[in-house]
Design a protein around this motif. Structure first.
Motif, short mmCIF file in Angstrom:
data_model
loop_
_atom_site.label_atom_id
_atom_site.label_comp_id
_atom_site.label_asym_id
_atom_site.label_seq_id
_atom_site.Cartn_x
_atom_site.Cartn_y
_atom_site.Cartn_z
N ALA A 197 -5.59 6.23 6.11
CA ALA A 197 -7.03 6.38 5.84
C ALA A 197 -7.59 5.13 5.18
O ALA A 197 -8.72 4.72 5.48
CB ALA A 197 -7.26 7.61 4.96
N ASP A 198 -6.83 4.53 4.29
CA ASP A 198 -7.28 3.30 3.63
C ASP A 198 -7.48 2.17 4.63
O ASP A 198 -8.45 1.40 4.54
CB ASP A 198 -6.28 2.86 2.56
N GLU A 201 2.02 12.75 2.99
CA GLU A 201 0.69 12.48 2.46
C GLU A 201 0.51 11.00 2.14
O GLU A 201 -0.59 10.46 2.23
CB GLU A 201 0.44 13.33 1.21
N GLY A 202 1.60 10.34 1.74
CA GLY A 202 1.52 8.91 1.46
C GLY A 202 1.12 8.12 2.69
O GLY A 202 0.24 7.23 2.62
N ARG A 215 -0.45 9.28 5.30
CA ARG A 215 -1.83 9.65 5.63
C ARG A 215 -2.83 8.89 4.76
O ARG A 215 -3.88 8.46 5.24
CB ARG A 215 -2.02 11.16 5.45
N THR A 216 -2.49 8.71 3.48
CA THR A 216 -3.38 8.01 2.57
C THR A 216 -3.53 6.55 2.97
O THR A 216 -4.65 6.01 3.01
CB THR A 216 -2.87 8.11 1.13
N VAL A 266 1.42 4.54 -3.26
CA VAL A 266 1.32 6.00 -3.12
C VAL A 266 2.70 6.66 -3.08
O VAL A 266 2.83 7.82 -2.71
CB VAL A 266 0.52 6.38 -1.85
N LYS A 297 0.84 -1.21 0.00
CA LYS A 297 0.00 0.00 0.00
C LYS A 297 0.87 1.26 0.00
O LYS A 297 0.55 2.24 -0.68
CB LYS A 297 -0.91 0.01 1.23
#
Length: 276
Positions: free
Chosen positions: A203-204, A196-197, A199-200, A182, A178
């Motif tokens: 969130a996933d 941001e990676g 964080r993404t 990103v 994962k």
């Protein structure tokens, strides 16, 4: 202190949610649930008790042998060996759990989302299912699907909530596949500010926990409420995910926990309404 009180003390100190849930079980089976959950606390914290991974592996192997009777009078192992025999618990589930816990001893990243779900299944889901069997008097309660889903939701939520602590000591429970998608890497867990990676992916995984929680609840609706205490710790999943979903939340800096009173209220409410 007898073995049951010793086990209860370990659970109360090491997994408050599980301890509160066990109090909603019939008094006759509580000692057996305490034995199971004290074992879970003990093996989940092996890394904290050893200086190097190989010593941790030796401890986990000791538990494998202890649950087959070679426990030398150790109170938790003795109590759990008795529980395994009395309720015909599958020893293979314990072997799988101990094998999964080897991952905790090292700093290798979790390879894939599938590996993460497998890890959760062999640990959190297995403990839920074994508890359900105890509550069903040693019979198969038909709760495998619900336990599998609830365990993933619970384990993933716990990993996300404890991400600052695990990242600080070099562990990476965020799946490497994962992160790669990103453009991130395990090393980003030690970066500042949080990328941001990261964080993404965070969130996933929070979305994954929610996706597993909803069908777990539906699967539980058709099961005997006698096994509900095994599932009650999952009642904290949604409130914790809601806190982590706030815009200002930083996955690597904030961490999240619920107050003891809040956790107690959530567990009591879930037990009262018969649904986690």
């Amino acid at each position: 202190m007898d073995a049951s009180a010793h086990c209860a003390a370990i659970v109360r100190a090491g997994n408050r949610d599980r301890y509160l849930a066990d109090l909603f079980a019939p008094e006759a089976v509580r000692p057996h649930l305490f034995a199971l959950h004290a074992f879970d606390v003990e093996v989940a914290t092996v890394r904290d008790k050893v200086k190097e991974p190989m010593l941790g592996e030796i401890r986990l192997e000791w538990w494998r042998q202890a649950l087959r009777g070679d426990h030398g009078g150790q109170p938790v192992a003795g109590a759990l060996a008795e529980t395994i025999a009395r309720f015909h618990l599958p020893i293979g589930a314990f072997d799988n759990l101990l094998q999964a816990r080897i991952f905790d001893l090292y700093d290798d990243p979790m390879p894939t989302v599938g590996d993460l779900e497998g890890y959760a299944g062999d640990t959190a889901s297995a403990i839920i299912q074994l508890g359900a069997i105890i509550l069903a008097g040693g019979q198969e309660p038909g709760s495998g699907e619900a336990a599998g889903l609830a365990g993933v939701a619970l384990a993933v939520t716990g990993i996300l909530a404890n991400l600052p602590a695990s990242a600080a000591r070099g562990q990476c429970y965020l799946p490497a596949d994962k992160l790669a998608v990103v453009g991130a890497a395990p090393a980003d867990l030690r970066s500042e500010p949080t990328t941001e990676g990261v964080r993404t992916v965070f969130a996933d995984l929070a979305a994954l926990a929610r996706e597993r929680l909803a069908p777990a609840r539906q699967a539980m609706d058709s099961l005997d409420r006698a096994i509900l205490p095994a599932f009650l710790p999952a009642a904290v999943v949604e409130p914790m995910l809601n806190r982590m979903a706030k815009p200002a939340y930083d996955p690597l800096r904030d961490g999240v926990d619920l107050s003891p009173l809040r956790r107690q209220w959530i567990t009591w409410t879930a037990a009262r309404r018969g649904r986690f």
